[in-house]
Enzyme design. Sequence first.
Site, PDB file in Angstrom:
ATOM      1  N   TYR A   1     -28.720  61.383  21.670  1.00  0.00           N
ATOM      2  CA  TYR A   1     -28.184  60.087  22.096  1.00  0.00           C
ATOM      3  C   TYR A   1     -27.142  60.294  23.210  1.00  0.00           C
ATOM      4  O   TYR A   1     -27.152  59.591  24.227  1.00  0.00           O
ATOM      5  CB  TYR A   1     -27.546  59.430  20.872  1.00  0.00           C
ATOM      6  CG  TYR A   1     -26.936  58.078  21.075  1.00  0.00           C
ATOM      7  CD1 TYR A   1     -27.727  56.952  21.281  1.00  0.00           C
ATOM      8  CD2 TYR A   1     -25.555  57.904  21.001  1.00  0.00           C
ATOM      9  CE1 TYR A   1     -27.153  55.699  21.415  1.00  0.00           C
ATOM     10  CE2 TYR A   1     -24.979  56.656  21.131  1.00  0.00           C
ATOM     11  CZ  TYR A   1     -25.789  55.552  21.336  1.00  0.00           C
ATOM     12  OH  TYR A   1     -25.217  54.310  21.471  1.00  0.00           O
TER      13      TYR A   1
ATOM     14  N   ILE B   1     -39.064  44.146  21.257  1.00  0.00           N
ATOM     15  CA  ILE B   1     -40.365  44.698  20.873  1.00  0.00           C
ATOM     16  C   ILE B   1     -40.907  44.017  19.620  1.00  0.00           C
ATOM     17  O   ILE B   1     -42.075  44.125  19.288  1.00  0.00           O
ATOM     18  CB  ILE B   1     -40.269  46.229  20.694  1.00  0.00           C
ATOM     19  CG1 ILE B   1     -41.655  46.862  20.700  1.00  0.00           C
ATOM     20  CG2 ILE B   1     -39.490  46.586  19.438  1.00  0.00           C
ATOM     21  CD1 ILE B   1     -41.650  48.349  20.952  1.00  0.00           C
TER      22      ILE B   1
ATOM     23  N   GLN C   1     -28.460  44.923  17.640  1.00  0.00           N
ATOM     24  CA  GLN C   1     -27.120  44.654  17.118  1.00  0.00           C
ATOM     25  C   GLN C   1     -26.268  43.890  18.131  1.00  0.00           C
ATOM     26  O   GLN C   1     -25.628  42.902  17.790  1.00  0.00           O
ATOM     27  CB  GLN C   1     -26.436  45.978  16.736  1.00  0.00           C
ATOM     28  CG  GLN C   1     -25.166  45.759  15.928  1.00  0.00           C
ATOM     29  CD  GLN C   1     -24.162  46.883  16.054  1.00  0.00           C
ATOM     30  OE1 GLN C   1     -24.336  47.816  16.828  1.00  0.00           O
ATOM     31  NE2 GLN C   1     -23.094  46.794  15.296  1.00  0.00           N
TER      32      GLN C   1
ATOM     33  N   ASP D   1     -42.123  45.748  25.325  1.00  0.00           N
ATOM     34  CA  ASP D   1     -41.870  47.160  25.050  1.00  0.00           C
ATOM     35  C   ASP D   1     -41.291  47.737  26.349  1.00  0.00           C
ATOM     36  O   ASP D   1     -41.978  47.776  27.370  1.00  0.00           O
ATOM     37  CB  ASP D   1     -43.200  47.831  24.681  1.00  0.00           C
ATOM     38  CG  ASP D   1     -43.084  49.337  24.546  1.00  0.00           C
ATOM     39  OD1 ASP D   1     -42.012  49.895  24.862  1.00  0.00           O
ATOM     40  OD2 ASP D   1     -44.084  49.956  24.142  1.00  0.00           O
TER      41      ASP D   1
HETATM   42  N1  SER Z   1     -22.483  52.853  17.461  1.00  0.00           N
HETATM   43  C1  SER Z   1     -23.251  53.877  18.086  1.00  0.00           C
HETATM   44  C2  SER Z   1     -23.774  54.847  17.106  1.00  0.00           C
HETATM   45  O1  SER Z   1     -23.113  55.052  16.116  1.00  0.00           O
HETATM   46  C3  SER Z   1     -22.435  54.624  19.093  1.00  0.00           C
HETATM   47  O2  SER Z   1     -22.606  54.092  20.330  1.00  0.00           O
HETATM   48  O3  SER Z   1     -24.789  55.418  17.323  1.00  0.00           O
END
Ligand code: SER
Length: 316
Positions: free
Chosen positions: A141, A35, A12, A52
Amino acid sequence: MKKIMVTGALGQIGSELITKLRMEYGADNILATDIRHPQSEAADSGPFALLDVTNGEEMYARAKDFGADTMVHMAALLSAKAEDNPLLAWNLNMGGLVNALEVSRELGLQFFTPSSIGAFGPSTPKINTPQDTLQRPTTMYGVNKVAGELLCDYYYEKFGLDTRGVRFPGLISNVAKPGGGTTDYAVDIFYKALEEGKYTSYIAEGTYMDMMYMPDAVQAIVDLMEADPAKLIHRNAFNVTAMSFEPSQIATAIQKQMPNFTMSYDVDPVRQAIAASWPDAIDASAAKAEWGFTAKYDLDKMTIDMLEKLKVKLAI
Ligand code: SER
């Protein structure tokens, strides 16, 4: 920054960053790696290599052969995808980052990687979230992002590596769609507005999150990388943001341009829980003070530009 290698270059952020970097530094001086290799402007407008990021030897060879002086490490799984497969996220997000840092240490490269508002959690102050504050994220995350912020600081302190980074908010772009994030609704809504005239939001009304338009995000990367290091008190994980809104506010901004647009809600509990654990509005004053961060696009200006660009892209 003269010879820049970018990982996750077809993602993105990378898709727009590559175009920007090739304009500023010359197409041949930017090595895009990813990748996968679909046809795209980022892959076709200059040097490209398949990579990768969990393969450190391959990453080292690509950087050395190219003669890179800078590593911009973007390859990562986003928040919702990481919840689907936490172990894959750990291996890719942390394994890729460690490899990118090690290659940069071995070759003496300047280094950038993004953190995120996802590095905050439910116990973080929600409004005016300070630069330095409580970070106890409840997503994989977020765990990856906090560990990454600390690791980048560690490589600077321990090895003198010139690491730099920002905490991006949700990023909105008309070039590449995000894959599996929580803030993606604020991108999807524009596509659906143009294609169907309506949108069903998986994020609940009243859920505020920080956001930024991609041209401001890629400019922030260049500005931070070019900033005078003597002025940087922080180096990594600068809070940056351009706007904070909740779903009905972006719907209203679209209605100003498309009066017949309507929005309804069908809340996804997983992504809603992630969104609810993140700040409502972060404070970017350290980035402004230390390297002059600014954003040009507010919600209305971004909305007008998104709709214009997507109309062309979707041939509507
Ligand atoms: N835009 C990302 C997400 O929604 C946040 O860093 O995972």
